[in-house]
Design a protein around this motif. Structure first.
Motif, PDB file in Angstrom:
ATOM      1  N   ALA A   1       0.810  -1.216   0.000  1.00 32.85           N
ATOM      2  CA  ALA A   1       0.000   0.000   0.000  1.00 32.85           C
ATOM      3  C   ALA A   1       0.847   1.271   0.000  1.00 32.85           C
ATOM      4  O   ALA A   1       0.516   2.256  -0.675  1.00 32.85           O
ATOM      5  CB  ALA A   1      -0.953   0.002   1.194  1.00 32.85           C
ATOM      6  N   ASP A   2       1.953   1.257   0.733  1.00 34.99           N
ATOM      7  CA  ASP A   2       2.802   2.456   0.822  1.00 34.99           C
ATOM      8  C   ASP A   2       3.438   2.805  -0.515  1.00 34.99           C
ATOM      9  O   ASP A   2       3.668   3.978  -0.816  1.00 34.99           O
ATOM     10  CB  ASP A   2       3.898   2.254   1.873  1.00 34.99           C
ATOM     11  CG  ASP A   2       3.318   2.171   3.280  1.00 34.99           C
ATOM     12  OD1 ASP A   2       2.185   2.652   3.468  1.00 34.99           O
ATOM     13  OD2 ASP A   2       3.993   1.622   4.172  1.00 34.99           O
TER      14      ASP A   2
ATOM     15  N   GLY B   1       0.043   3.020  -3.637  1.00 34.97           N
ATOM     16  CA  GLY B   1      -0.980   4.041  -3.468  1.00 34.97           C
ATOM     17  C   GLY B   1      -2.360   3.589  -3.910  1.00 34.97           C
ATOM     18  O   GLY B   1      -2.828   2.499  -3.556  1.00 34.97           O
ATOM     19  N   ALA B   2      -3.025   4.393  -4.727  1.00 34.54           N
ATOM     20  CA  ALA B   2      -4.401   4.130  -5.128  1.00 34.54           C
ATOM     21  C   ALA B   2      -4.538   2.882  -6.004  1.00 34.54           C
ATOM     22  O   ALA B   2      -5.634   2.334  -6.147  1.00 34.54           O
ATOM     23  CB  ALA B   2      -4.963   5.339  -5.874  1.00 34.54           C
ATOM     24  N   TRP B   3      -3.430   2.435  -6.609  1.00 33.05           N
ATOM     25  CA  TRP B   3      -3.473   1.238  -7.448  1.00 33.05           C
ATOM     26  C   TRP B   3      -3.486  -0.049  -6.612  1.00 33.05           C
ATOM     27  O   TRP B   3      -3.725  -1.139  -7.146  1.00 33.05           O
ATOM     28  CB  TRP B   3      -2.264   1.203  -8.386  1.00 33.05           C
ATOM     29  CG  TRP B   3      -2.382   2.137  -9.539  1.00 33.05           C
ATOM     30  CD1 TRP B   3      -1.823   3.382  -9.660  1.00 33.05           C
ATOM     31  CD2 TRP B   3      -3.121   1.919 -10.743  1.00 33.05           C
ATOM     32  NE1 TRP B   3      -2.156   3.953 -10.863  1.00 33.05           N
ATOM     33  CE2 TRP B   3      -2.956   3.072 -11.549  1.00 33.05           C
ATOM     34  CE3 TRP B   3      -3.904   0.865 -11.224  1.00 33.05           C
ATOM     35  CZ2 TRP B   3      -3.550   3.195 -12.800  1.00 33.05           C
ATOM     36  CZ3 TRP B   3      -4.496   0.990 -12.469  1.00 33.05           C
ATOM     37  CH2 TRP B   3      -4.315   2.141 -13.238  1.00 33.05           C
TER      38      TRP B   3
ATOM     39  N   TRP C   1      -6.543  -2.583  -6.758  1.00 32.99           N
ATOM     40  CA  TRP C   1      -6.689  -3.200  -8.073  1.00 32.99           C
ATOM     41  C   TRP C   1      -5.625  -4.261  -8.304  1.00 32.99           C
ATOM     42  O   TRP C   1      -5.917  -5.365  -8.785  1.00 32.99           O
ATOM     43  CB  TRP C   1      -6.618  -2.139  -9.167  1.00 32.99           C
ATOM     44  CG  TRP C   1      -7.789  -1.215  -9.167  1.00 32.99           C
ATOM     45  CD1 TRP C   1      -7.825   0.086  -8.755  1.00 32.99           C
ATOM     46  CD2 TRP C   1      -9.126  -1.531  -9.580  1.00 32.99           C
ATOM     47  NE1 TRP C   1      -9.094   0.599  -8.885  1.00 32.99           N
ATOM     48  CE2 TRP C   1      -9.910  -0.370  -9.398  1.00 32.99           C
ATOM     49  CE3 TRP C   1      -9.735  -2.672 -10.094  1.00 32.99           C
ATOM     50  CZ2 TRP C   1     -11.270  -0.322  -9.701  1.00 32.99           C
ATOM     51  CZ3 TRP C   1     -11.093  -2.636 -10.404  1.00 32.99           C
ATOM     52  CH2 TRP C   1     -11.832  -1.476 -10.208  1.00 32.99           C
ATOM     53  N   LEU C   2      -4.393  -3.936  -7.953  1.00 29.72           N
ATOM     54  CA  LEU C   2      -3.307  -4.908  -8.136  1.00 29.72           C
ATOM     55  C   LEU C   2      -3.445  -6.073  -7.157  1.00 29.72           C
ATOM     56  O   LEU C   2      -3.019  -7.198  -7.460  1.00 29.72           O
ATOM     57  CB  LEU C   2      -1.956  -4.213  -7.970  1.00 29.72           C
ATOM     58  CG  LEU C   2      -1.643  -3.180  -9.065  1.00 29.72           C
ATOM     59  CD1 LEU C   2      -0.330  -2.460  -8.764  1.00 29.72           C
ATOM     60  CD2 LEU C   2      -1.571  -3.847 -10.436  1.00 29.72           C
ATOM     61  N   ALA C   3      -4.054  -5.819  -5.999  1.00 26.47           N
ATOM     62  CA  ALA C   3      -4.324  -6.906  -5.054  1.00 26.47           C
ATOM     63  C   ALA C   3      -5.308  -7.904  -5.669  1.00 26.47           C
ATOM     64  O   ALA C   3      -5.167  -9.123  -5.488  1.00 26.47           O
ATOM     65  CB  ALA C   3      -4.874  -6.344  -3.746  1.00 26.47           C
ATOM     66  N   LEU C   4      -6.289  -7.394  -6.403  1.00 27.56           N
ATOM     67  CA  LEU C   4      -7.237  -8.287  -7.080  1.00 27.56           C
ATOM     68  C   LEU C   4      -6.532  -9.105  -8.156  1.00 27.56           C
ATOM     69  O   LEU C   4      -6.808 -10.303  -8.321  1.00 27.56           O
ATOM     70  CB  LEU C   4      -8.380  -7.481  -7.710  1.00 27.56           C
ATOM     71  CG  LEU C   4      -9.300  -6.688  -6.771  1.00 27.56           C
ATOM     72  CD1 LEU C   4     -10.473  -6.106  -7.555  1.00 27.56           C
ATOM     73  CD2 LEU C   4      -9.803  -7.549  -5.629  1.00 27.56           C
ATOM     74  N   VAL C   5      -5.619  -8.471  -8.888  1.00 34.88           N
ATOM     75  CA  VAL C   5      -4.864  -9.185  -9.925  1.00 34.88           C
ATOM     76  C   VAL C   5      -4.040 -10.301  -9.299  1.00 34.88           C
ATOM     77  O   VAL C   5      -3.995 -11.435  -9.807  1.00 34.88           O
ATOM     78  CB  VAL C   5      -3.954  -8.214 -10.701  1.00 34.88           C
ATOM     79  CG1 VAL C   5      -3.035  -8.984 -11.651  1.00 34.88           C
ATOM     80  CG2 VAL C   5      -4.792  -7.196 -11.479  1.00 34.88           C
ATOM     81  N   ALA C   6      -3.389 -10.001  -8.172  1.00 38.52           N
ATOM     82  CA  ALA C   6      -2.587 -11.013  -7.472  1.00 38.52           C
ATOM     83  C   ALA C   6      -3.467 -12.173  -7.022  1.00 38.52           C
ATOM     84  O   ALA C   6      -3.083 -13.350  -7.142  1.00 38.52           O
ATOM     85  CB  ALA C   6      -1.882 -10.382  -6.274  1.00 38.52           C
TER      86      ALA C   6
END
Length: 319
Positions: free
Chosen positions: A60-61, A64-66, A69-74
């Protein structure tokens, strides 16, 4: 409180709770349309929820705002890889698919809790600080009456889930890939005779179910629970499985059933603010979707027939 006020309270919440179920139920549709029963949807949601939260807390640090979304991709990637265990057992080694799915559920929960304990020194993760924000859909939210009900105060993944149901319908029923998928689920020997690689199609379908199950778990954890523990995913995977059956193995039908379950869940949350439901015990509202599903499967809402080869391992050359 007017009827419109009640609907404005219930419907956005129903869509909010239905999104994880829609993703996971669609994954079940792909798997079972190929002939592989996937009882492991609960485990796939669990591993997706774990990955989504841990990725969010870790990056998260920097992102940021991405981050969400990238957590969903992972979660999609890890869910697809994790589902390979079910594919190998069910397709390659022709193990009992129900037993394999149950094993996936136990393995996912045990592994994720073990890793949480190792990484955080306690039985649950910290709360995530960067998540999805509610939004109003431009233009559509301004439509009188319908706009505030369907396009206001909601999350983007909810709309993605609904759109994906129609995309899945198109893929399964209107494309060559979907035709091959349904063929190996209905009559794998005939499909094999026509040159379709049955094992390959089933591997792909199970991995799609893993990807969507992981996505559903990550959406639930990121939007609803905002952390991960042993109780984060507690029956949602089985509810998605019920939605798939209630929807008669059809993507749009599964979406409709998931929305119904989301509605029932939303009533258990906001029911105390609705005059007609104020005195109804919450537990009755929580069990309502399961009771209605049992009634549906018992034949009160039409017959629900699975793909003919679902649950049956295919042995090349054997009738």
């Amino acid at each position: 409180m007017s009827v419109y006020d009640v609907l404005q309270t219930i419907i956005p919440t129903a869509i909010f709770f239905a999104a994880p179920l829609i993703f996971t139920a669609l994954g079940g549709v792909f798997s079972e349309r190929s002939g592989v029963v996937n009882i492991g949807l609960e485990g796939l949601m669990t591993i997706g929820a774990f990955v989504g939260i841990v990725f969010n807390l870790t990056f998260a640090d920097r992102l940021g705002a991405w981050t969400p979304w990238l957590a969903l991709v992972a979660a999609v990637i890890v869910g697809a890889v994790f589902s390979l265990l079910h594919a190998v057992a069910s397709v390659t080694f022709r193990a009992d698919q129900v037993v394999s799915g149950v094993a996936i559920n136990f393995l996912a929960l045990g592994l994720s809790l073990f890793l949480v304990k190792k990484m955080y020194g306690k039985g649950q993760t910290d709360q995530i600080q960067v998540g999805f924000d509610k939004m109003d859909v431009p233009v559509l939210s301004d439509i009188p009456i319908i706009g505030p009900l369907l396009f206001s105060n909601a999350y983007v993944p909810s709309y993605i889930a609904i759109a994906l149901a129609f995309v899945s319908w198109y893929v399964i029923y209107k494309t060559p890939f979907g035709l091959r998928l349904r063929a190996v689920g209905e009559h794998p020997m005939a499909a094999d005779t026509m040159g379709i690689n049955v094992a390959k199609m089933r591997y792909i379908a199970v991995m799609i179910s893993g990807a969507l199950g992981g996505l559903g778990g990550a959406v639930y954890a990121t939007i609803i629970s905002r952390d991960f523990s042993h109780a984060t995913i507690s029956g949602q995977g089985f509810m998605a499985l019920a939605a798939m059956i209630f929807g008669k193995w059809h993507p749009v039908g599964a979406m409709g059933a998931a929305l119904f379950f989301g509605l029932a869940q939303s009533l258990s949350i906001v029911g105390q603010t609705i005059p007609l439901l104020k005195n109804v015990p919450t537990v009755y509202l929580l069990i309502a979707p399961y009771v209605l599903t049992i009634l549906a499967l018992a034949g009160f809402i039409g017959r629900a027939e699975a793909p003919k080869a679902a649950g049956t391992p295919y042995i090349k050359g054997k009738r």
